[in-house]
Design an enzyme around this catalytic site. Structure first.
Site, PDB file in Angstrom:
ATOM      1  N   ASP A  23       2.431  10.813  10.385  1.00 44.17           N
ATOM      2  CA  ASP A  23       1.906  12.224  10.276  1.00 44.17           C
ATOM      3  C   ASP A  23       1.207  12.473  11.729  1.00 44.17           C
ATOM      4  OD1 ASP A  23       0.079  14.569   9.999  1.00 44.17           O
ATOM      5  OD2 ASP A  23       0.096  13.931   7.805  1.00 44.17           O
ATOM      6  N   GLU A  71      14.557  10.439  10.373  1.00 45.57           N
ATOM      7  CA  GLU A  71      15.236  10.387  11.545  1.00 45.57           C
ATOM      8  C   GLU A  71      16.643  11.069  11.184  1.00 45.57           C
ATOM      9  OE1 GLU A  71      16.363   7.193  14.869  1.00 45.57           O
ATOM     10  OE2 GLU A  71      15.309   6.635  13.255  1.00 45.57           O
TER      11      GLU A  71
END
Length: 214
Positions: A118, A194
């Protein structure tokens, strides 16, 4: 990202002590007994659904991996992933990583992975970033001399902040990539995030930060 509440998550966690270690503080300094070997231990702080840690465990069977995830609704996804593989060199901890020395002794960990953490972009939340100095100190307290942090993110602001934080802490930076998937880096194991972000054309930033021996 808001996570969907899963009221049954704790029951599932309790049903799989072979994956999610109950009372992990009881194993401080004795994690080799959990894995039944003396292989190096790498930890991932924030696991996503477990694709990275599972892939790493398959690729490196002589390394033990521990995923640290405080969100129960995320931990159950990792359980599902690991149940499919029956991998013996992966365990999970459903804890907050803010103070790792409660769970590990000095020198017990060789490497920390921070994948798509985060970014906490607001200045008032700086201390929550996993590359803030207090977290860097916490990692160092349980790592071997010259231990490493391997970081990946799609957030340029967090990456720039982290490079500065690593440098300010006195760490050595290696293999800094501003566009991982267009670099010649080999052996990359992708996370779920990703795959999603890179499919959209987002750059993936990566670096390795090494603690200086004291």
């Amino acid at each position: 990202m808001r996570l969907r509440n899963k009221p049954w998550a704790q029951n599932m966690i309790d049903d799989h002590p072979e994956i999610v270690i109950p009372d992990p503080e009881n194993w401080k300094g004795r994690w080799n007994e959990i894995f039944k070997n003396d292989h190096p231990i790498h930890i991932e702080v924030g696991t996503g659904k477990g694709q990275f840690i599972s892939g790493m465990a398959e690729k490196y069977p002589d390394i033990n991996f521990i995923g640290i995830e405080r969100q129960k609704s995320v931990v159950v996804s990792v359980i599902d992933k690991l149940k499919e593989t029956d991998q013996k060199n992966v365990r999970m901890m459903n804890v907050n990583a803010a103070d790792l020395k409660d769970f590990f002794s000095k020198g017990e960990i060789e490497r920390v992975y921070l994948n798509f953490s985060d970014p906490w972009p607001k200045n008032r939340h700086e201390k929550r970033r996993l590359t803030y100095e207090t977290f860097l100190q916490s990692y160092e307290e349980v790592m071997v001399p010259s231990g490493e942090i391997h970081m990946k993110t799609d957030n340029q602001g967090l990456f720039e902040y982290s490079l500065h934080s690593f440098s300010k802490y006195g760490m050595v930076l290696n293999n800094v990539s501003l566009d991982l998937h267009k670099s010649n880096f080999e052996g990359n194991i992708m996370t779920e995030y990703e795959e999603k972000f890179s499919a959209k054309g987002n750059r993936i930033y990566r670096c390795e930060a090494v603690y200086r021996s004291k």
